[in-house]
Design an enzyme around this catalytic site. Sequence first.
Site, PDB file in Angstrom:
ATOM      1  N   GLY A 297       0.737  -1.258   0.000  1.00  0.00           N
ATOM      2  CA  GLY A 297       0.000   0.000   0.000  1.00  0.00           C
ATOM      3  C   GLY A 297       0.768   1.312   0.000  1.00  0.00           C
ATOM      4  N   CYS A 302      -1.525   3.599  -5.381  1.00  0.00           N
ATOM      5  CA  CYS A 302      -2.201   2.547  -4.616  1.00  0.00           C
ATOM      6  C   CYS A 302      -3.322   3.122  -3.770  1.00  0.00           C
ATOM      7  CB  CYS A 302      -1.244   1.883  -3.622  1.00  0.00           C
ATOM      8  SG  CYS A 302       0.167   1.167  -4.385  1.00  0.00           S
ATOM      9  N   GLY A 384      -2.116   2.353 -11.257  1.00  0.00           N
ATOM     10  CA  GLY A 384      -1.906   1.192 -10.404  1.00  0.00           C
ATOM     11  C   GLY A 384      -2.358  -0.048 -11.166  1.00  0.00           C
ATOM     12  N   ALA A 386      -3.833  -2.499 -10.024  1.00  0.00           N
ATOM     13  CA  ALA A 386      -5.152  -2.944  -9.550  1.00  0.00           C
ATOM     14  C   ALA A 386      -6.194  -1.839  -9.758  1.00  0.00           C
ATOM     15  CB  ALA A 386      -5.071  -3.338  -8.078  1.00  0.00           C
TER      16      ALA A 386
HETATM   17  P1  XMP Z   1       5.522   4.052  -6.597  1.00  0.00           P
HETATM   18  O1  XMP Z   1       5.209   4.789  -5.338  1.00  0.00           O
HETATM   19  O2  XMP Z   1       6.972   4.034  -6.910  1.00  0.00           O
HETATM   20  O3  XMP Z   1       5.065   2.539  -6.307  1.00  0.00           O
HETATM   21  O4  XMP Z   1       4.707   4.547  -7.727  1.00  0.00           O
HETATM   22  C1  XMP Z   1       5.189   1.508  -7.239  1.00  0.00           C
HETATM   23  C2  XMP Z   1       4.629   0.231  -6.636  1.00  0.00           C
HETATM   24  O5  XMP Z   1       3.231   0.343  -6.371  1.00  0.00           O
HETATM   25  C3  XMP Z   1       2.667  -0.974  -6.290  1.00  0.00           C
HETATM   26  N1  XMP Z   1       1.428  -0.994  -7.054  1.00  0.00           N
HETATM   27  C4  XMP Z   1       0.192  -1.034  -6.516  1.00  0.00           C
HETATM   28  N2  XMP Z   1      -0.219  -1.104  -5.229  1.00  0.00           N
HETATM   29  N3  XMP Z   1      -2.475  -1.025  -5.956  1.00  0.00           N
HETATM   30  C5  XMP Z   1      -1.564  -1.126  -4.963  1.00  0.00           C
HETATM   31  O6  XMP Z   1      -1.950  -1.204  -3.783  1.00  0.00           O
HETATM   32  C6  XMP Z   1      -2.150  -0.957  -7.280  1.00  0.00           C
HETATM   33  O7  XMP Z   1      -2.996  -0.845  -8.159  1.00  0.00           O
HETATM   34  C7  XMP Z   1      -0.735  -0.964  -7.562  1.00  0.00           C
HETATM   35  N4  XMP Z   1      -0.048  -0.929  -8.725  1.00  0.00           N
HETATM   36  C8  XMP Z   1       1.276  -0.945  -8.376  1.00  0.00           C
HETATM   37  C9  XMP Z   1       3.700  -1.924  -6.857  1.00  0.00           C
HETATM   38  O8  XMP Z   1       4.279  -2.623  -5.776  1.00  0.00           O
HETATM   39  C10 XMP Z   1       4.675  -0.979  -7.535  1.00  0.00           C
HETATM   40  O9  XMP Z   1       5.973  -1.528  -7.672  1.00  0.00           O
END
Ligand code: XMP
Length: 476
Positions: A297, A302, A384, A386
């Site tokens: 998270g 996210c 994201g 998800a």
């Molecule tokens: P930053 O902060 O560098 O984070 O943009 C990248 C990481 O975010 C995660 N990630 C998600 N986490 N929902 C989440 O809770 C999502 O839809 C999602 N998409 C990516 C993932 O670990 C990524 O490396």
Amino acid sequence: MQLALTYDDVLLVPRRSDIASRRDVDTSTRLTPRLALAIPILSANMDTVTEWRMAEAMALEGGLGVIHRFMSIPQQVAEIGRVKCPQHDLMQDVQTLGPHRPLRDAWALMARSGATSVLVVEPDHRLVGILTLRDLLFEDAPDKPVREVMTRGDQLITAPVGTSYEQAKRLLHEHRIEKLPLVDEQGRLRGLITARDLVRVYQHPRATRDGAGRLRVGAAVGVVGDYLERAEALVAAGVDVLVVDIAHGHSEQALRAVREIKRRFPDVDLVAGNVATAQGTVDLIEAGADAVKVGVGPGAACTTRIVTGVGVPQLTAVLNCVRAARPYRVPIIADGGIRTPGDMAKALAAGAAAVMVGSLLAGTDESPGETVLRDGQRYKVYRGMASEGATIDRYRRLGLGIDEASFDARVPEGVETIVPYRGQVSDVLFELVGGLRSCMSYLGAHNLTELVESAEFVQITPAGQRESRPHALDTY
Ligand code: XMP
């Protein structure tokens, strides 16, 4: 109840230092016991962050890209191929033209593509010549056919498919040429190595390379469906690191997948995640993970913590997981929530071997997608995995209807947004690594091991956070 903190809640205390220049520190790290990186940064396995172009740029700079898994197996294999053996699959970037076409078309093609030469091929792709900008400069008959001006095939230096950069360098030098077309046994054009490609490769002495000098690359796999078939294809394509990528890495499904992948492919480095607890880390390590990815998270796109109420603020998560992994000597990757060079420095000082970055890299030239203009500013899309859009696209690509989608599609845990355009990946990495180098000099740390040993964190208050940001304008 344990108090859990994140990057903004703390600062690192400066110490006596004998480091005179930021250049005197060593930022290298080990991502897995076998894989070393010159800079401790990975690009996130997300569809708006890492495909082959990003992975190549990351490896050239000494980091590593992890190709996302939201594409078919053959597509993901092709992405790996483009990083590991770029000259094998460069046809997309090679400009070709038929020998009977007028010079006018060659001009137009060069102007449109920015290429300084076109390869002349028959309809069956047999290479019959090359036409360079120099050949065109002194021609003033635009209707003349290309074949009358080109350097003919029998005078061309070519090389077989699979030629290495080393061999290409020798041939270009020996024959004083700038382009080396690659052809198959039937003389059909299959690729091209240019002097410009070689400059790009040899200008990066710190690049992340395998034993054969090829750039290294990682790729993500899931934990259900075709994941084993995918892992097998990726391993056959020469992937250097497999990343088992699932939001809840401390699930039975994830542990089973890690065990199974490790059993079938014991020689491939395996990263697994994501977790946010000591027990999650230990369970993944015991299932076979060579490195553990931490972060539930914290990511910029996210919404997991808002939607589900689940997560652990990232600094505490990293500290707990690092402590749990230490007896096993397994590295931790701090994934998500890095917004500044200072955040990265804190994650590494807390003991992470590397950070994984999404949003900061999503706005670069090398991320997938086009730039968009809004109010005169340039942006790129970042979402994201998800998020609703990413989930719907995923189901479309798998050929499923949206109504067949699981509940994930209806309860998104991520958002779709835009991030400012930031130029090249190398510029973003220069800033991140520059901040890290300064941090290390403030702490007297010559390398990342000493950074962890010398790190003393202080917890700060909202007043301390305000003081930490530029605030001179507050008085106006
Ligand atoms: P930053 O902060 O560098 O984070 O943009 C990248 C990481 O975010 C995660 N990630 C998600 N986490 N929902 C989440 O809770 C999502 O839809 C999602 N998409 C990516 C993932 O670990 C990524 O490396």
